[in-house]
Design an enzyme around this catalytic site. Structure first.
Site, mmCIF file in Angstrom:
data_model
loop_
_atom_site.group_PDB
_atom_site.id
_atom_site.type_symbol
_atom_site.label_atom_id
_atom_site.label_comp_id
_atom_site.label_asym_id
_atom_site.label_seq_id
_atom_site.Cartn_x
_atom_site.Cartn_y
_atom_site.Cartn_z
ATOM 1 N N GLU A 151 5.363 -9.693 -4.169
ATOM 2 C CA GLU A 151 6.549 -10.660 -3.718
ATOM 3 C C GLU A 151 6.009 -11.802 -5.394
ATOM 4 O O GLU A 151 6.651 -13.364 -4.567
ATOM 5 C CB GLU A 151 6.007 -12.007 -3.033
ATOM 6 C CG GLU A 151 5.045 -12.284 -2.509
ATOM 7 C CD GLU A 151 3.579 -11.220 -2.416
ATOM 8 O OE1 GLU A 151 3.483 -9.858 -2.652
ATOM 9 O OE2 GLU A 151 2.579 -11.977 -2.220
ATOM 10 N N GLU A 189 -1.041 -11.828 3.882
ATOM 11 C CA GLU A 189 -0.595 -10.876 4.870
ATOM 12 C C GLU A 189 -0.457 -10.875 6.425
ATOM 13 O O GLU A 189 0.872 -10.583 6.512
ATOM 14 C CB GLU A 189 -1.433 -9.717 3.775
ATOM 15 C CG GLU A 189 -1.497 -9.509 2.235
ATOM 16 C CD GLU A 189 0.239 -9.574 1.991
ATOM 17 O OE1 GLU A 189 0.592 -9.305 2.661
ATOM 18 O OE2 GLU A 189 0.004 -9.816 0.417
ATOM 19 N N HIS A 204 9.497 -8.734 4.250
ATOM 20 C CA HIS A 204 8.273 -8.809 4.114
ATOM 21 C C HIS A 204 7.917 -9.331 2.834
ATOM 22 O O HIS A 204 7.920 -10.869 3.102
ATOM 23 C CB HIS A 204 7.593 -6.760 4.212
ATOM 24 C CG HIS A 204 5.910 -8.125 3.336
ATOM 25 N ND1 HIS A 204 5.311 -7.459 4.876
ATOM 26 C CD2 HIS A 204 5.616 -8.530 2.355
ATOM 27 C CE1 HIS A 204 4.182 -7.833 4.788
ATOM 28 N NE2 HIS A 204 3.825 -7.522 2.866
ATOM 29 N N GLU A 205 8.742 -9.184 1.643
ATOM 30 C CA GLU A 205 8.345 -9.633 0.545
ATOM 31 C C GLU A 205 9.247 -10.716 0.725
ATOM 32 O O GLU A 205 8.298 -11.680 0.692
ATOM 33 C CB GLU A 205 9.379 -8.559 -1.096
ATOM 34 C CG GLU A 205 8.010 -7.783 -1.101
ATOM 35 C CD GLU A 205 6.736 -7.257 -0.817
ATOM 36 O OE1 GLU A 205 6.181 -8.178 -0.691
ATOM 37 O OE2 GLU A 205 6.910 -6.824 -0.681
ATOM 38 N N HIS A 247 7.207 -13.829 2.213
ATOM 39 C CA HIS A 247 6.094 -13.918 1.604
ATOM 40 C C HIS A 247 6.311 -15.686 0.898
ATOM 41 O O HIS A 247 5.940 -16.033 0.303
ATOM 42 C CB HIS A 247 5.731 -13.423 0.397
ATOM 43 C CG HIS A 247 4.374 -12.266 0.757
ATOM 44 N ND1 HIS A 247 3.235 -13.382 0.963
ATOM 45 C CD2 HIS A 247 4.435 -10.819 0.714
ATOM 46 C CE1 HIS A 247 2.934 -11.337 1.506
ATOM 47 N NE2 HIS A 247 3.641 -10.845 1.260
ATOM 48 N N ASP A 257 -8.710 -4.480 -5.108
ATOM 49 C CA ASP A 257 -7.804 -3.361 -4.983
ATOM 50 C C ASP A 257 -8.737 -2.769 -3.988
ATOM 51 O O ASP A 257 -8.018 -2.050 -3.499
ATOM 52 C CB ASP A 257 -8.203 -2.914 -5.994
ATOM 53 C CG ASP A 257 -7.480 -4.198 -7.426
ATOM 54 O OD1 ASP A 257 -6.853 -4.463 -6.731
ATOM 55 O OD2 ASP A 257 -7.985 -3.931 -8.277
ATOM 56 N N TYR A 277 -3.166 -7.308 8.125
ATOM 57 C CA TYR A 277 -1.400 -7.356 7.558
ATOM 58 C C TYR A 277 -1.197 -7.533 9.438
ATOM 59 O O TYR A 277 -0.792 -7.862 9.462
ATOM 60 C CB TYR A 277 -0.656 -6.432 6.830
ATOM 61 C CG TYR A 277 -0.656 -5.862 5.279
ATOM 62 C CD1 TYR A 277 0.183 -6.344 4.181
ATOM 63 C CD2 TYR A 277 -1.991 -5.900 4.723
ATOM 64 C CE1 TYR A 277 0.365 -6.183 3.490
ATOM 65 C CE2 TYR A 277 -1.989 -5.343 3.144
ATOM 66 C CZ TYR A 277 -0.395 -6.106 2.543
ATOM 67 O OH TYR A 277 -0.690 -6.126 1.500
HETATM 68 N N1 BES Z 1 1.855 -8.428 -2.442
HETATM 69 C C1 BES Z 1 1.560 -7.582 -1.232
HETATM 70 C C2 BES Z 1 0.812 -6.601 -2.435
HETATM 71 C C3 BES Z 1 -0.800 -6.858 -2.815
HETATM 72 C C4 BES Z 1 -1.427 -6.665 -2.223
HETATM 73 C C5 BES Z 1 -0.810 -6.025 -4.261
HETATM 74 C C6 BES Z 1 -2.994 -7.284 -1.903
HETATM 75 C C7 BES Z 1 -2.041 -7.187 -4.446
HETATM 76 C C8 BES Z 1 -3.293 -6.721 -3.703
HETATM 77 C C9 BES Z 1 2.894 -7.336 -1.355
HETATM 78 O O1 BES Z 1 3.548 -8.245 -0.147
HETATM 79 C C10 BES Z 1 2.723 -5.590 0.214
HETATM 80 O O2 BES Z 1 2.268 -6.695 0.717
HETATM 81 N N2 BES Z 1 3.171 -4.684 -0.013
HETATM 82 C C11 BES Z 1 3.465 -4.283 0.653
HETATM 83 C C12 BES Z 1 4.678 -4.191 1.852
HETATM 84 C C13 BES Z 1 4.653 -2.984 3.578
HETATM 85 C C14 BES Z 1 2.899 -4.055 3.931
HETATM 86 C C15 BES Z 1 6.156 -3.897 3.782
HETATM 87 C C16 BES Z 1 3.109 -2.704 0.389
HETATM 88 O O3 BES Z 1 3.403 -2.460 -1.275
HETATM 89 O O4 BES Z 1 2.672 -1.785 0.991
HETATM 90 ZN ZN ZN Z 2 2.898 -8.272 1.503
#
Ligand code: BES
Ligand code: ZN
Length: 648
Positions: free
Chosen positions: A319, A366, A343-344, A347, A421, A429
């Site tokens: 995002e 999330e 989703h993005e 955010h 990570d 979520y």
């Molecule tokens: N911000 C996140 C990605 C992220 C989270 C990167 C934690 C590093 C640490 C992004 O918004 C996200 O949630 N992406 C998901 C999207 C999905 C849930 C629709 C993904 O990449 O799978």
């Molecule tokens: Zn996210």
């Protein structure tokens, strides 16, 4: 070696407001030897030093266990970046000037986060100032301590990045769609901004920034900042981000990028080969933006554009403000995977406007975003699609809960001593979203929408903790609806593992039919070729496949495959579900596709479960090892790190 005092010493009332008593700050030293502390500044609510969880008094809320920085003594407020991208040496080279604000005039030591950076010099007004690199931590990197002259309010660090920077991926032309030009992108969340900028890498430090980026002349640079779609392509690009953002939202990409408008405020950047299909796939973005504004308040970030990355992008989306980074694996041709865009975009409210203060509070980003995503999808694509996506999300959550350690099922998860990570799951979520859904159902949708709109307003451009949110709930909804909500229930949701009994459980009539169909096929009453699938969307396919029994016979697998050509499906999510079944049942006819899938996609959510499953048998592991060895040079550092354990 815990240094915490009595529970009561941490609490400053009212919890919603900043503690001004410094004794609380001192008490909040972490059990690592660094002087992390939470103090008082105007742009964060994170400074509430409140013991987070009565059951574990050792976690101090608001303490960022993943940064060496000392923002409560000296805080960086603005960054001026000046970087050249060198694709030969895979380095960003240049300098950053950090504007700082002291809490008291005598605070002269500025501590920044770095990881694998070569620091060339540290200067104030052109004069060198003393600095020292501390001990390196494998997850957190290396603190850089700078002694500032009295009264200095800006410092310049000249540096270059390592070719292996954890937050930067340098792609060769072969790894792009066009095959002619190299590509670079950054991914800073959670703790990787420090691998390409020395800064206070904590989500409770918000900065504005400007940047000058130099690239090879035929490439375009874009950032999580103002991007001018009509800028001349001359190898030098200027950006400004006037709203204060946390460091994990600083982002840069460079490549053979073209722009196409989708609406008045929305557009897409992509390599030329993908531009038209991306703009078509995501054409509803403008409508999504409009309904989200109507429901949750004004969009605060001017434009909203998408950047389509090469397939090695390790996430579905990121995002980055004004410019979400998006995997190309969701361009399915039928808008079936566009909830990622919702989703993005969401955010922009939950995450970018109101931000988690520490990674323990990630569910505030999330969970709220997942809840908003469902609401946006319902508004744009209707109730049936929303219900299907909610059931699929719920099943993902159930699967995680079956596999996770109980401690990792807690929304306000204890991340001390761990790399954020490594704790990635559906808990923040889907469990977070379910919690909000329950409140919505209890107090009524209209009331909950009004609450959220006010929440985004009250905490706009602030970084907040779980405890600040709880205190806010206490002050608002718990007072307004005492007969509908209670504090114990809220505590259970946030601090207990699992899904609380009586939680909302999504259902979909369309899926009940799929259950019947699957059962009839499994008992042999219906042949695969007789199943009426013409009206099935991706959701039906995923639900049909994801709920197959663990073991299927070779004959059953072959029957499905020949009826539905699953091994050659173009939809990457369906392919993922099918390949999982293929690995679980050692269905060899799908293994060629499996191999090409693993070497061509770097999105961790799609490849990691396959590696995990393959690693369970010796033959599977040998196969995984071969694919991984071929894929590795093209994977993002995060995807390499997340999967190398399965093949070694
Ligand atoms: N911000 C996140 C990605 C992220 C989270 C990167 C934690 C590093 C640490 C992004 O918004 C996200 O949630 N992406 C998901 C999207 C999905 C849930 C629709 C993904 O990449 O799978
Ligand atoms: Zn996210």
């Amino acid at each position: 070696m815990k240094k915490y005092g009595l529970l009561a010493t941490f609490v400053c009332a009212p919890a919603l407001f900043a503690c001004s008593d410094n004794s609380n700050v001192d008490a909040a030293k972490t059990d690592k030897d660094q002087a992390f502390s939470v103090g008082s500044t105007s742009d964060t609510e994170a400074q509430n030093v409140v013991v987070a969880n009565q059951a574990d008094a050792a976690i101090a809320s608001g303490v960022d266990y993943h940064s060496f920085a000392n923002p409560n003594e000296i805080r960086v407020t603005h960054l001026s970046l000046n970087l050249t991208a060198n694709f030969e040496t895979k380095q960003l080279i240049g300098d950053v000037t950090l504007d700082v604000k002291r809490t008291t005039p005598e605070n002269n030591t500025l501590v920044l986060d770095t990881r694998a950076l070569n620091i060339e010099s540290v200067t104030v007004d052109g004069e060198s100032v003393p600095f020292a690199m501390g001990e390196t931590d494998k997850d957190l990197g290396t603190p850089l301590s700078i002694t500032l002259p009295n009264a200095a309010n800006a410092v310049t660090v000249a540096y270059s990045t390592s070719p292996e920077a954890s937050g930067v991926q340098w792609l060769t032309p072969a790894q792009t769609a066009g095959k002619k030009h190299p590509f670079l992108f950054t991914q800073a969340q959670a703790v990787h901004a420090r691998s390409f900028i020395p800064l206070q890498d904590s989500p409770q430090v918000r900065v504005t920034y400007d940047a000058t980026i130099k690239t090879p002349e035929d490439l375009l640079a874009v950032m999580s900042a103002s991007n001018d779609p009509t800028t001349a392509r001359d190898g030098e690009y200027e950006f400004t981000m006037p709203q204060p953002i946390p460091s994990y939202l600083i982002a840069l990409a460079i490549g053979d990028l073209k722009f196409k408008a989708m609406g008045e405020r929305t557009g897409v950047y992509a390599e030329p080969a993908l531009l038209e299909s991306a703009a078509k796939e995501f054409e509803d973005t403008e409508a999504m933006l409009e309904v989200t504004e109507e429901t949750y308040g004004p969009y605060q970030w001017d434009r909203y554009d998408l950047l389509i990355l090469p397939p090695s992008f390790p996430f579905g989306g990121m995002e980055n403000p004004r410019l979400s980074f998006i995997t190309p694996t969701v361009i399915a041709g039928d808008k079936s995977l566009v909830s990622l865009i919702a989703h993005e975009l969401a955010h922009s409210w939950s995450g970018n406007t109101v931000t988690n203060a520490t990674w323990r509070d990630l569910w505030l980003n999330e969970g709220f975003t997942t809840y908003l995503t469902y609401r946006i999808m319902e508004m744009i694509y209707g109730h049936d699609r929303f219900k299907k996506e909610a059931v699929l999300g719920y099943q993902d959550l159930e699967n995680d809960i079956a596999a996770l350690d109980q401690n990792d099922e807690i929304l306000a998860v204890d991340l001390r001593g761990r790399n954020p990570d490594d704790v990635f799951s559906n808990i923040p979520y889907e469990k977070g979203a379910l919690f909000l859904r329950e409140i919505e159902q209890k107090i009524g949708r209209e009331n909950f929408d009004a609450f959220l709109m006010q929440y985004f307003k009250d905490f706009a451009f602030k970084s907040i903790t779980t405890d600040t949110f709880i205190a806010y709930l206490d002050d608002t909804l718990l007072k307004q609806y005492p007969d509908k909500l209670d504090a114990d229930r809220i505590h259970t949701w946030i601090f207990e593992p699992g899904i609380p009994k009586g939680a909302p459980q999504p259902e979909s009539d369309a899926f009940t039919k799929i259950d019947d169909t699957r059962s009839a096929w499994l008992t042999g009453d219906v042949k695969a070729t007789d199943i009426e699938t013409a009206q099935w969307t991706v959701h039906e396919w995923l639900y049909f496949l994801n709920n197959m029994p663990e073991t299927l016979s070779k004959a059953q697998l072959a029957e499905l495959d020949s009826a539905f050509s699953l091994t050659t499906t173009k939809n990457n999510e369906i392919a993922h579900s099918w390949l999982m079944i293929a690995v679980e049942n050692n269905y060899q006819p799908a293994f060629e596709r499996l191999y090409s899938y693993l070497v061509s996609i770097g999105r961790n959510k799609l490849v990691k479960p396959l590696y995990r499953e393959l690693s369970k048998t010796p033959e599977g592991k040998a196969f995984a090892k071969r694919a991984f060895e071929e894929a590795k040079s093209g994977y993002h550092p995060l995807t390499v790190k997340a999967n190398e354990g399965y093949v070694n």
